[in-house]
Design a protein around this motif. Structure first.
Motif, PDB file in Angstrom:
ATOM      1  N   MET A 130      -4.840   1.635  10.178  1.00 60.53           N
ATOM      2  CA  MET A 130      -5.741   1.699   9.033  1.00 60.53           C
ATOM      3  C   MET A 130      -7.099   1.100   9.393  1.00 60.53           C
ATOM      4  O   MET A 130      -8.149   1.636   9.028  1.00 60.53           O
ATOM      5  CB  MET A 130      -5.153   0.956   7.824  1.00 60.53           C
ATOM      6  CG  MET A 130      -3.917   1.588   7.246  1.00 60.53           C
ATOM      7  SD  MET A 130      -4.143   3.317   6.784  1.00 60.53           S
ATOM      8  CE  MET A 130      -3.279   4.134   8.123  1.00 60.53           C
ATOM      9  N   ALA A 147       1.684  -4.625   7.811  1.00 61.84           N
ATOM     10  CA  ALA A 147       1.373  -3.586   6.828  1.00 61.84           C
ATOM     11  C   ALA A 147       2.321  -3.624   5.646  1.00 61.84           C
ATOM     12  O   ALA A 147       1.942  -3.295   4.529  1.00 61.84           O
ATOM     13  CB  ALA A 147       1.425  -2.212   7.500  1.00 61.84           C
ATOM     14  N   ASN A 206       6.753  -6.758   2.360  1.00 57.61           N
ATOM     15  CA  ASN A 206       7.877  -6.842   1.428  1.00 57.61           C
ATOM     16  C   ASN A 206       9.110  -6.093   1.892  1.00 57.61           C
ATOM     17  O   ASN A 206      10.133  -6.089   1.228  1.00 57.61           O
ATOM     18  CB  ASN A 206       7.489  -6.293   0.046  1.00 57.61           C
ATOM     19  CG  ASN A 206       6.511  -7.176  -0.713  1.00 57.61           C
ATOM     20  OD1 ASN A 206       6.107  -6.857  -1.798  1.00 57.61           O
ATOM     21  ND2 ASN A 206       6.112  -8.292  -0.110  1.00 57.61           N
ATOM     22  N   ALA A 208      -1.583  -0.887  -5.895  1.00 53.23           N
ATOM     23  CA  ALA A 208      -0.220  -0.932  -5.374  1.00 53.23           C
ATOM     24  C   ALA A 208      -0.215  -1.593  -3.997  1.00 53.23           C
ATOM     25  O   ALA A 208       0.595  -2.485  -3.716  1.00 53.23           O
ATOM     26  CB  ALA A 208       0.359   0.475  -5.291  1.00 53.23           C
ATOM     27  N   ARG A 256       2.655  -6.650  -4.858  1.00 55.56           N
ATOM     28  CA  ARG A 256       3.975  -6.682  -4.247  1.00 55.56           C
ATOM     29  C   ARG A 256       4.858  -5.527  -4.698  1.00 55.56           C
ATOM     30  O   ARG A 256       4.692  -4.988  -5.799  1.00 55.56           O
ATOM     31  CB  ARG A 256       4.630  -8.026  -4.556  1.00 55.56           C
ATOM     32  CG  ARG A 256       4.010  -9.144  -3.737  1.00 55.56           C
ATOM     33  CD  ARG A 256       4.371 -10.497  -4.280  1.00 55.56           C
ATOM     34  NE  ARG A 256       3.746 -10.728  -5.579  1.00 55.56           N
ATOM     35  CZ  ARG A 256       3.901 -11.839  -6.289  1.00 55.56           C
ATOM     36  NH1 ARG A 256       4.667 -12.822  -5.823  1.00 55.56           N
ATOM     37  NH2 ARG A 256       3.293 -11.968  -7.440  1.00 55.56           N
ATOM     38  N   ALA A 257       5.798  -5.194  -3.853  1.00 53.11           N
ATOM     39  CA  ALA A 257       6.678  -4.051  -4.112  1.00 53.11           C
ATOM     40  C   ALA A 257       7.412  -4.193  -5.430  1.00 53.11           C
ATOM     41  O   ALA A 257       7.715  -3.198  -6.097  1.00 53.11           O
ATOM     42  CB  ALA A 257       7.672  -3.899  -2.960  1.00 53.11           C
ATOM     43  N   ALA A 267       5.442  -2.559  -8.280  1.00 54.84           N
ATOM     44  CA  ALA A 267       4.754  -1.295  -8.014  1.00 54.84           C
ATOM     45  C   ALA A 267       4.954  -0.270  -9.120  1.00 54.84           C
ATOM     46  O   ALA A 267       4.023   0.471  -9.467  1.00 54.84           O
ATOM     47  CB  ALA A 267       5.210  -0.734  -6.670  1.00 54.84           C
ATOM     48  N   PRO A 327       0.422 -11.667   0.105  1.00 57.89           N
ATOM     49  CA  PRO A 327       0.042 -10.360   0.672  1.00 57.89           C
ATOM     50  C   PRO A 327       0.614  -9.195  -0.130  1.00 57.89           C
ATOM     51  O   PRO A 327       1.704  -9.273  -0.693  1.00 57.89           O
ATOM     52  CB  PRO A 327       0.618 -10.379   2.082  1.00 57.89           C
ATOM     53  CG  PRO A 327       1.486 -11.572   2.182  1.00 57.89           C
ATOM     54  CD  PRO A 327       1.287 -12.436   0.992  1.00 57.89           C
ATOM     55  N   GLY A 328      -0.155  -8.128  -0.174  1.00 58.68           N
ATOM     56  CA  GLY A 328       0.284  -6.915  -0.851  1.00 58.68           C
ATOM     57  C   GLY A 328       1.315  -6.184  -0.024  1.00 58.68           C
ATOM     58  O   GLY A 328       1.522  -6.501   1.140  1.00 58.68           O
ATOM     59  N   HIS A 329       1.978  -5.190  -0.645  1.00 59.82           N
ATOM     60  CA  HIS A 329       3.132  -4.624   0.032  1.00 59.82           C
ATOM     61  C   HIS A 329       2.839  -3.423   0.904  1.00 59.82           C
ATOM     62  O   HIS A 329       3.737  -2.922   1.570  1.00 59.82           O
ATOM     63  CB  HIS A 329       4.243  -4.293  -0.973  1.00 59.82           C
ATOM     64  CG  HIS A 329       4.111  -2.955  -1.643  1.00 59.82           C
ATOM     65  ND1 HIS A 329       3.200  -2.699  -2.627  1.00 59.82           N
ATOM     66  CD2 HIS A 329       4.789  -1.798  -1.474  1.00 59.82           C
ATOM     67  CE1 HIS A 329       3.340  -1.451  -3.042  1.00 59.82           C
ATOM     68  NE2 HIS A 329       4.284  -0.881  -2.365  1.00 59.82           N
ATOM     69  N   SER A 330       1.586  -2.965   0.950  1.00 56.98           N
ATOM     70  CA  SER A 330       1.311  -1.820   1.816  1.00 56.98           C
ATOM     71  C   SER A 330      -0.172  -1.672   2.114  1.00 56.98           C
ATOM     72  O   SER A 330      -0.947  -1.193   1.284  1.00 56.98           O
ATOM     73  CB  SER A 330       1.832  -0.524   1.191  1.00 56.98           C
ATOM     74  OG  SER A 330       1.420   0.573   1.969  1.00 56.98           O
ATOM     75  N   ILE A 331      -0.548  -2.057   3.318  1.00 59.03           N
ATOM     76  CA  ILE A 331      -1.937  -1.872   3.744  1.00 59.03           C
ATOM     77  C   ILE A 331      -2.260  -0.382   3.812  1.00 59.03           C
ATOM     78  O   ILE A 331      -3.406   0.025   3.598  1.00 59.03           O
ATOM     79  CB  ILE A 331      -2.147  -2.531   5.128  1.00 59.03           C
ATOM     80  CG1 ILE A 331      -1.967  -4.051   5.033  1.00 59.03           C
ATOM     81  CG2 ILE A 331      -3.501  -2.189   5.702  1.00 59.03           C
ATOM     82  CD1 ILE A 331      -3.084  -4.765   4.356  1.00 59.03           C
ATOM     83  N   VAL A 332      -1.246   0.436   4.093  1.00 56.63           N
ATOM     84  CA  VAL A 332      -1.478   1.882   4.182  1.00 56.63           C
ATOM     85  C   VAL A 332      -1.900   2.437   2.828  1.00 56.63           C
ATOM     86  O   VAL A 332      -2.858   3.210   2.721  1.00 56.63           O
ATOM     87  CB  VAL A 332      -0.225   2.602   4.716  1.00 56.63           C
ATOM     88  CG1 VAL A 332      -0.402   4.103   4.660  1.00 56.63           C
ATOM     89  CG2 VAL A 332       0.072   2.150   6.141  1.00 56.63           C
ATOM     90  N   LEU A 333      -1.199   2.025   1.771  1.00 54.93           N
ATOM     91  CA  LEU A 333      -1.596   2.483   0.438  1.00 54.93           C
ATOM     92  C   LEU A 333      -2.979   1.958   0.072  1.00 54.93           C
ATOM     93  O   LEU A 333      -3.777   2.675  -0.542  1.00 54.93           O
ATOM     94  CB  LEU A 333      -0.572   2.035  -0.608  1.00 54.93           C
ATOM     95  CG  LEU A 333       0.796   2.714  -0.560  1.00 54.93           C
ATOM     96  CD1 LEU A 333       1.698   2.136  -1.651  1.00 54.93           C
ATOM     97  CD2 LEU A 333       0.685   4.222  -0.714  1.00 54.93           C
ATOM     98  N   ILE A 365      14.235  -4.841  -0.021  1.00 55.42           N
ATOM     99  CA  ILE A 365      12.962  -5.475  -0.358  1.00 55.42           C
ATOM    100  C   ILE A 365      13.122  -6.991  -0.345  1.00 55.42           C
ATOM    101  O   ILE A 365      14.129  -7.520  -0.810  1.00 55.42           O
ATOM    102  CB  ILE A 365      12.525  -5.050  -1.787  1.00 55.42           C
ATOM    103  CG1 ILE A 365      12.444  -3.535  -1.917  1.00 55.42           C
ATOM    104  CG2 ILE A 365      11.245  -5.718  -2.199  1.00 55.42           C
ATOM    105  CD1 ILE A 365      11.280  -2.904  -1.273  1.00 55.42           C
ATOM    106  N   PHE A 366      12.138  -7.700   0.200  1.00 56.79           N
ATOM    107  CA  PHE A 366      12.046  -9.151   0.023  1.00 56.79           C
ATOM    108  C   PHE A 366      11.558  -9.407  -1.389  1.00 56.79           C
ATOM    109  O   PHE A 366      10.529  -8.870  -1.790  1.00 56.79           O
ATOM    110  CB  PHE A 366      10.986  -9.756   0.948  1.00 56.79           C
ATOM    111  CG  PHE A 366      11.322  -9.771   2.385  1.00 56.79           C
ATOM    112  CD1 PHE A 366      12.044 -10.816   2.941  1.00 56.79           C
ATOM    113  CD2 PHE A 366      10.885  -8.750   3.209  1.00 56.79           C
ATOM    114  CE1 PHE A 366      12.318 -10.835   4.297  1.00 56.79           C
ATOM    115  CE2 PHE A 366      11.155  -8.768   4.559  1.00 56.79           C
ATOM    116  CZ  PHE A 366      11.886  -9.802   5.108  1.00 56.79           C
ATOM    117  N   ASN A 388       9.778 -11.678  -2.734  1.00 53.87           N
ATOM    118  CA  ASN A 388       8.930 -12.877  -2.625  1.00 53.87           C
ATOM    119  C   ASN A 388       8.048 -13.068  -3.850  1.00 53.87           C
ATOM    120  O   ASN A 388       7.908 -12.149  -4.656  1.00 53.87           O
ATOM    121  CB  ASN A 388       8.066 -12.799  -1.373  1.00 53.87           C
ATOM    122  CG  ASN A 388       7.014 -11.731  -1.519  1.00 53.87           C
ATOM    123  OD1 ASN A 388       7.192 -10.807  -2.309  1.00 53.87           O
ATOM    124  ND2 ASN A 388       5.944 -11.819  -0.794  1.00 53.87           N
TER     125      ASN A 388
END
Lengths: 452, 452, 452
Positions: free
Chosen positions: A74, A443, A446, B62, B66-67, B70, B227-233, B449-450, B452
């Motif tokens: 990314m 990335a 979670n 998202a 965190r997941a 979401a 931290p968020g659950h997806s850098i890709v998103l 899923i963690f 957290n």
């Protein structure tokens, strides 16, 4: 005396870019051409679609690579367009579309300064920029999962300031390749060569300098599959690219008054479909599995190949060109893998090889119904339509020059960086994944991830 | 006697909205202006792009959260545009673009009724609606991971029926701010203030009323990263937003006959790139990590900041404005965090602070080549181009009014809801994640899923 | 003698498609209609948006299905458009838009050959193709998670070569349904019937032939929820579809000179919002949970329903039609589930049932301000606006024919394939997930997955 003064003044004006009418507000341009708005709308909207291909490349690469490098991918896919935007504004655009110097390079328009503050110039800049950004981002797939981020930053700079714009000048900026005495000169409608072969062969140089990823080849030298972490992202990315290509190809008329845009859209789509169909059927014939990854790459290969000829061919030719692209991409992926070149997403095969094939195909399938963005002037005619070998020769020369230029400069850039600071991350970092050492953030924090 | 009758009839006609020609089919509008189609195409396509930003906001939020929340984020990012569509049609549009009452509020056009059944009015409604929806959705990032869904539903209603359209009327509907006697009045080309500062400062109010998420601050009061659950998103969302912004800013000419759209597109892009570059380099200088999240926020900050000035500046100014935005967003994120305000995605810093900066920047960088969607009439000129301090004062007044209005009404709305039914979910629900208690479905039931 | 020769020559010319002017370059078309560029731009850009809906369907289906079948879903959602592109070029387009034979079928334009090499014909082909592709892809949701890939490949072929284009000819190609002597004949502005009812009822046939997924119904016959693997992907897909629908509906004017496009865009959006709002509130009233999946389906149901009437109604009618769609989709999902039909993503309810409702709604809400893509000629008027029952009867006939045709041919195709090679994967493959047995690659090899 007065004459000398006049010459000096003229020189100053030219250096300030005043050789064309400057119209920052757009009212004069509109008055001169009341039909301009529809062209501006067409070019801008198509340019927006081309920009959106950045998201497509990011998703395809993420999907075809591992979760442990997704943050890194990314980062790369964002920073290349960021760098392209700034560097192409400063230098690239001037090298590419500035006043021609001996057919080699453009020499005006730095920083969009002076008389470039003009609606028409800004429009052209925007269009050329999104193409430059595409060329830059293609490379990132070939060098994925092992290149230092710093090196990627610098490489993006080299591609968008030098490698891309100078070759672009030769073909689209009035440079020498467009004037070679075969056919009507080398032609490349929307950039199979200028964008895709350039990106693909720079990527090949990078992949060679870097060497294969840890674990890609067994002790016996046989390649092993390293599956990507999300087929869904890869498919999403492919759809986004396909969507964006409808800007890339039809928009390259740079005018909505060329109704040929309808033919270009249809050809673009058919080549994508044919490439995907051939690739999935070929692999099915061999493995009895419906290989989605190869289908997606077949689709992209068809799109790359049809990019050069899209404006000069009929629908059936688009199907043939796309089909051959689907075949080529499968063969090429196996070819490079068996020669120890590790190209994680197949960028060399999709963009490099099929960009080359796209350029050649013009010399075969161009049917003589359309010219250089117009139905007037010289038309493009290939061998199969009685155009003789001239155009084919022009295309072959351009394709060879393109591949050699990109591969050569790519080698120099990657080797130079490697010498200065080493382009590859450490083995520990590579095995752990680049996300945490380079970026500090995984990335998917979670999720439970296999660290394969 | 006849005169009285005439007045009454006129009143009835006006109340039915008959003060403008009603043309639901469009033939009369076309006959009156044969050049209208290209404007309609431009405005609609740009409006579609602005709509698509909803997907961008959803993905960014998202990605940065965190997941376990979401599903909740998807619910919020959908329901706000759903609510906006219905409420803005019923009331918001009338408050914003209806006939002006003493510079304070619009008073006609409820439910798109009567004479509003007209192609031109529907076009304007569509355009204003997608902007209203953007303002609403900005808030959701700041209040993420702890607000009750019911509260979000009600808040969306308040923003799109009251807070956004009334302030919008003051700037774009002929209201008082557009007529203050400094410069040419307060101006905001595409909504750094109207959309982004409004959204950001309502979000700030919400974040303050809610208090920080469980675990955001240690016992020593020091902020911790969640931290968020997806850098890709998050990256995908940023690309979608960047793409959508090419509708947001250039489309705000509300006419394709303003060829200035090319300049606006270039400026928009350069500010995004500059913001991203500065943000990532700044954080790298401090931490030696290439922070992707901050780069994405830097990019968005640049886009927000350039939204007000985009039509009135040159390319180099866009780079400067975007660079400062990249700096501001980094400083602002740290600033709020160190003051105990928990804004999970940085919405206050990206939209609130940089919307403010964007408004101010007009008073500095506007170069006097363009006016209010036209090259005729009063041009916008800032301090650096010899325009004197007038425009800067007008911009500062507008920015302060905007922030105060949004923050004040935001506080009232969130405090009132809190008093009536409590806006925050229970600690157990928050720790477990909002998806199951509020929506009955986890976002990712097939993955480990963690929590957290 | 000469007369006979003349007839023969005419026949040859017609068979070569020379009955219209052939203009592959576009210059003659432009000369004949200097206003054509804006129409081409509009139609192409809207067509690109419709193409992009393929990504939306892929994401929605992935999101609503399980991770173990995600590769398979990507394969299906790609191959259907690939097949559609090639088959529709070869046969479908000719059956649909070729010269009419007795109101039943088109008979010219195979392979876009001969005189079809024309900018106008290619434009029409592109537009019709993206619609055909949409019809094909709708089915994939209803038969998800258990159909063999081979069967999907063949079925796509049947839909895009036969089922879709022949029905399409009856409504849009000058066929018999458009000429039935009720109202002004059966009308379907953008394809609630032609695209969505067709797709939905073929899907119903497929779901019935296949039977429910393993585990969908308990031993007592009661349906069990099988949650999809990503609400985020489902939401992303819905946003993409909503975005694409702004091409689907307004683009169906097939002309930018119809300023009615603004009204269509607004109606499209309001129906989506109303459908989403009603669906989520209904389920909340019953379960006290804010059901995101149902909200997304409510949104899509509203979009499907408004597709037929979008050009002929006012804003308030769009809200009513969308609201009823939101109600219908909830009832329909429960209805089919309780009758043992397993439709994993609700495709039958969203597209089949609400396509039907959309067709009917024209006969009620059409307000007589607009006609067949023009304000001239016969206007469409429904019961509520004093149009009498004629149009409602025409709509009911068309809707019944549409559902019967799609369901009947769907049954034949799926039953025939089932007889020849069995359409359903083995129980072991189904339980394991289709990704590895059919495609050799799991969708998410880096994640720990529940194999539920």
């Amino acid at each position: 005396m007065f004459r000398l003064l006049g010459l000096i003044l003229t020189g100053l004006l030219i250096s300030a870019g005043a050789c064309f009418a400057q119209d920052p507000g757009g009212a004069a341009t509109l008055a001169a051409n009341p039909q301009a708005p529809v062209d501006y709308v067409w070019i801008l909207v198509c340019g927006f679609l081309v920009f959106f291909m950045q998201a497509g490349f990011a998703m395809v690469e993420a999907g075809f690579c591992r979760a442990k490098n997704a943050t890194n991918l990314m980062a790369k896919n964002t920073i290349d367009f960021v760098t392209a935007s700034l560097v192409f504004m400063a230098f690239g655009f001037a090298f590419m579309m500035g006043n021609d110097y001996k057919g080699l390079i453009g020499t005006s328009g730095w920083f969009l300064h002076g008389a470039n503050y003009d609606v028409g110039r800004y429009l052209m800049f925007f269009w050329q920029l999104v193409f430059a950004g595409t060329a830059a981002t293609i490379v990132s797939g070939a060098i994925a999962e092992r290149l230092k981020f710093k090196a990627y930053f610098l490489y993006s700079l080299a591609v968008t300031a030098i490698i891309y714009p100078i070759y672009g000048h030769w073909v689209w900026g009035g440079g020498w390749l467009s004037k070679i005495p075969f056919g009507i000169g080398h032609v490349d409608f929307a950039g199979s060569g200028v964008v895709h072969t350039i990106g693909g062969f720079v990527g090949l140089a990078g992949a060679i300098v870097l060497g294969p990823r840890f674990g890609k080849f067994g002790k016996d030298g046989k390649p092993k599959a390293i599956p990507g972490h999300s087929i869904v992202l890869a498919a999403l990315g492919t759809f986004i690219l396909w969507f964006g290509w409808f800007g890339f190809n039809p928009g390259s008329t740079f005018s909505a008054h060329q109704l040929r845009i309808a033919v270009i859209a249809v050809n673009t789509n058919l080549a994508a479909a044919a490439g995907a169909a051939v690739a999935i059927l070929l692999v099915f014939a061999k493995t009895k599995k419906w290989d989605v990854g190869m289908m997606l790459n077949g689709c992209l290969a068809g799109l790359v190949a049809v990019t050069a000829p899209c404006a000069w061919i009929e629908a059936w030719s688009a199907v043939v060109i796309g089909s051959i692209a689907g075949l080529l991409v499968v063969l090429s992926v196996y070819f490079w893998e068996n020669r120890g070149v590790d190209d994680p997403v197949g960028a060399v095969s999709v963009h490099g090889i099929n960009g080359f094939w796209g350029l050649i195909s013009v010399g075969l399938f161009a049917d003589g119904t359309y010219g250089l963005g117009t139905t007037e002037g010289p038309l493009v005619k290939g061998l199969l339509y009685g155009g003789g070998p001239g155009q084919l020769i022009a295309q072959a020369i351009g394709a060879l020059v393109c591949a050699a230029w990109a591969f050569g400069l790519g080698l120099i850039v990657f080797k130079a960086m490697d010498k200065f600071f080493g382009v590859r991350v450490s083995p520990q970092e590579e095995i752990k994944g680049l996300d945490i050492p380079e970026h500090g953030t995984p990335a998917y924090p979670n999720f439970y991830i296999f660290n394969n």
